[in-house]
Write an enzyme that holds these catalytic residues in place. Sequence first.
Site, short mmCIF file in Angstrom:
data_model
loop_
_atom_site.label_atom_id
_atom_site.label_comp_id
_atom_site.label_asym_id
_atom_site.label_seq_id
_atom_site.Cartn_x
_atom_site.Cartn_y
_atom_site.Cartn_z
N LYS A 15 6.73 4.20 -2.25
CA LYS A 15 6.85 3.50 -3.55
C LYS A 15 5.56 2.76 -3.90
O LYS A 15 5.10 2.82 -5.03
CB LYS A 15 7.99 2.46 -3.52
N ARG B 181 14.85 -2.64 9.55
CA ARG B 181 14.60 -2.51 8.11
C ARG B 181 15.39 -1.35 7.52
O ARG B 181 15.90 -1.44 6.40
CB ARG B 181 13.10 -2.32 7.84
P1 AMP Z 1 8.04 -4.40 1.44
O1 AMP Z 1 6.58 -4.66 1.43
O2 AMP Z 1 8.59 -4.11 0.07
O3 AMP Z 1 8.46 -3.38 2.47
O4 AMP Z 1 8.74 -5.78 1.88
C1 AMP Z 1 8.47 -6.37 3.13
C2 AMP Z 1 9.54 -7.40 3.45
O5 AMP Z 1 9.54 -8.43 2.44
C3 AMP Z 1 10.97 -6.88 3.46
O6 AMP Z 1 11.32 -6.28 4.70
C4 AMP Z 1 11.76 -8.17 3.21
O7 AMP Z 1 11.80 -8.99 4.36
C5 AMP Z 1 10.87 -8.87 2.18
N1 AMP Z 1 11.22 -8.49 0.80
C6 AMP Z 1 10.45 -7.82 -0.09
N2 AMP Z 1 11.10 -7.63 -1.25
C7 AMP Z 1 12.32 -8.20 -1.08
C8 AMP Z 1 13.47 -8.31 -1.92
N3 AMP Z 1 13.50 -7.80 -3.16
N4 AMP Z 1 14.55 -8.95 -1.40
C9 AMP Z 1 14.55 -9.49 -0.18
N5 AMP Z 1 13.51 -9.39 0.67
C10 AMP Z 1 12.40 -8.75 0.23
#
Ligand code: AMP
Length: 214
Positions: free
Chosen positions: A13, A171
Amino acid sequence: MILILLGPPGSGKGTQAKRLVAEQGLPQLSTGDMLRTAISKGTELGFKAKSFMDKGALVPDDVVVGLISERIRQVDCSKGFILDGFPRTIPQADALDEMLKANGRQVDRVVLFDIQDAELVSRLSQRRTCLKCGAMYHLTALPPKAAEVCDQCGSSLIQRDDDREEVIHNRLKVYHRETAPLIGYYRSQNKLQVIDASLPSDVVTEKLAKALVS
Ligand code: AMP
């Protein structure tokens, strides 16, 4: 256009969102990037978020909803934006609908990045990220030109704490439990399109472009 890129961690993404930014001139709103920026600045919010992120758990809904609601009020979001990593729960999707409705807006499209868990474990454990510009690499499929150095800005590459194998499994579990129900949520609103995210990233870019004009 208000576009949501929906899919599990490692499905591409972020990479595709960055390409769309250049193409569509819309900002990318990544809650993961916003939280990592807060952590690197040492803010209280970053400190609170880090304990959830390091475990592969979700940060509480009110925290991320607050971040997004502040961000979408900024002037560069007036023509639309690309959401990457938000919403991740049904309450977040409801909160998004409410905040958009208050301004006579709505989510236009949702693209689901469809891919098997086994492929994600391999992708995430080999992922390296530039902490400075956010560029992403894969040790075998997309290696940097010089080991551990970002091709784009010359900064050091790191393995994110949450890209370690023991955290990746959590995750993915959280994705299936909390985020996958959004597939039905947006399908029932006739907004969902599905693309095969296991294909090479340039092919995914083409499929995404087609999905956005169809
Ligand atoms: P990402 O970079 O999108 O994989 O996000 C890394 C981490 O940030 C996730 O595993 C969550 O711990 C936190 N995170 C990011 N976006 C969200 C969201 N919309 N809701 C809750 N936690 C989030």
